[in-house]
Design an enzyme around this catalytic site. Structure first.
Site, PDB file in Angstrom:
ATOM      1  CB  ALA A  44      -0.969   0.100   1.086  1.00  0.00           C
ATOM      2  CB  VAL A  61       4.250   0.403   5.048  1.00  0.00           C
ATOM      3  CG1 VAL A  61       4.555   1.661   4.717  1.00  0.00           C
ATOM      4  CG2 VAL A  61       3.298   0.397   6.193  1.00  0.00           C
ATOM      5  CB  CYS A  62       4.652   0.939  -0.718  1.00  0.00           C
ATOM      6  SG  CYS A  62       5.658   0.956  -2.379  1.00  0.00           S
ATOM      7  CG  PHE A  63       7.834   4.522   0.561  1.00  0.00           C
ATOM      8  CD1 PHE A  63       8.710   5.103  -0.306  1.00  0.00           C
ATOM      9  CD2 PHE A  63       6.605   4.423  -0.151  1.00  0.00           C
ATOM     10  CE1 PHE A  63       8.623   5.608  -1.601  1.00  0.00           C
ATOM     11  CE2 PHE A  63       6.628   5.123  -1.632  1.00  0.00           C
ATOM     12  CZ  PHE A  63       7.782   5.793  -2.146  1.00  0.00           C
ATOM     13  CE  LYS A  68      10.383   1.745  -2.144  1.00  0.00           C
ATOM     14  NZ  LYS A  68       9.836   0.340  -1.853  1.00  0.00           N
TER      15      LYS A  68
END
Length: 276
Positions: free
Chosen positions: A80, A147-149, A163
């Site tokens: 996400a 969480v994507c990051f 990132k």
């Protein structure tokens, strides 16, 4: 140099953004349009989830509602993303495009050359991440959070070890769709409020770890960058990185109608967004 189409959509609804990416993939697969670079934003700010994510397990929908966020499932994988103060990009190009690698990770590297140059134009010492240790590789296979990051993947962009861009890719009808987020600023508390955690202690630990793994552009610069400045930097970055000329492209009335219908019937539907 080859000519690609360029679209700057501005801020659009979550369902429109995903519908347009899908439509561009379809039209390119049919030979109706050239390869495309697209920049866009989100109105309202939106939490997007990966195609395979489980909403009930990962997402705190009450927080999404309280923050008045949009919510949409992407056609691409990954975790996400909170789309708020960012530039979002899309790249649509055939799998057999000259010099395009056949593997997903190597195609990331080629496409993301444009991102690398864009970050460098903004004065950041960006470089590609390549997970090296077995622990890093295992975390990519079985992420600790939604969480994507939370961790960089292969050939995503990092600055000072953190990132700064998160991307996802899908391949359909012989066409690659890669889209991703370029963070200008990030509201860390809002982001983590949107996820489910077993308890507060786990959330606090994950959030502390997140600060060490992800960063926004404006946290790395002495002066903030505007949305317009960022778009210009990455516009030039993609032209140079892919050795292309970008030509402005405007959707026809018929194309616009198709996107709006797809947005309504698919990406605004509960069946698409919640049924995994």
């Amino acid at each position: 140099m080859k000519q690609w189409a360029f679209i700057d959509s501005g801020k659009r609804s979550p369902e429109y953004n995903m519908a347009l990416d899908e439509a561009l993939l379809k039209w390119h697969s049919e030979g109706l349009i050239p390869p495309v670079i697209r920049f866009y934003g989100w109105n309202p700010a939106t939490l997007s989830i990966g195609y395979f994510q489980q909403v009930e397990r990962d997402i705190n929908l009450e927080a999404v509602k309280e923050y008045d966020l949009g919510f949409v499932r992407r056609p691409t994988g990954g975790r996400a993303v909170l789309h708020d103060k960012e530039v979002t990009y899309s790249v649509i190009v055939t799998e057999d495009y000259p010099d395009m690698p056949s593997t997903v990770t190597e195609a990331y590297r080629v496409i993301s050359e444009g991102l690398l140059i864009g970050f460098q134009k903004l004065g950041l010492d960006a470089y590609f991440s390549v997970p090296k240790t077995e622990e890093e590789k295992a975390e990519l296979r079985e992420p600790r959070s939604g969480v994507c990051f939370d961790s960089p993947s292969y050939y995503e962009l990092v600055v000072e070890g953190r990132k700064v861009a998160g991307s996802a890719q899908t391949r359909q009808k012989g066409v690659i769709l890669q889209h991703g987020s370029i963070l200008l600023d990030i509201d860390e508390d809002k982001l983590f409020d949107c996820f489910n955690f077993k308890n507060d202690r786990i959330r606090e630990r994950m959030q502390r770890g997140f600060r060490k793994k992800a960063v926004a552009i404006n946290a790395l610069r002495p002066t903030p960058v505007s949305m317009e400045e960022a778009v210009e930097a990455f516009y030039v970055g993609f032209e140079k990185g892919l050795n292309i000329d970008l030509i402005p492209y405007k959707l026809s009335d018929e194309q616009e109608s198709y996107v709006l219908q797809l947005a309504k019937e698919k990406y605004a539907s509960d069946e698409w967004n919640y049924s995994k």
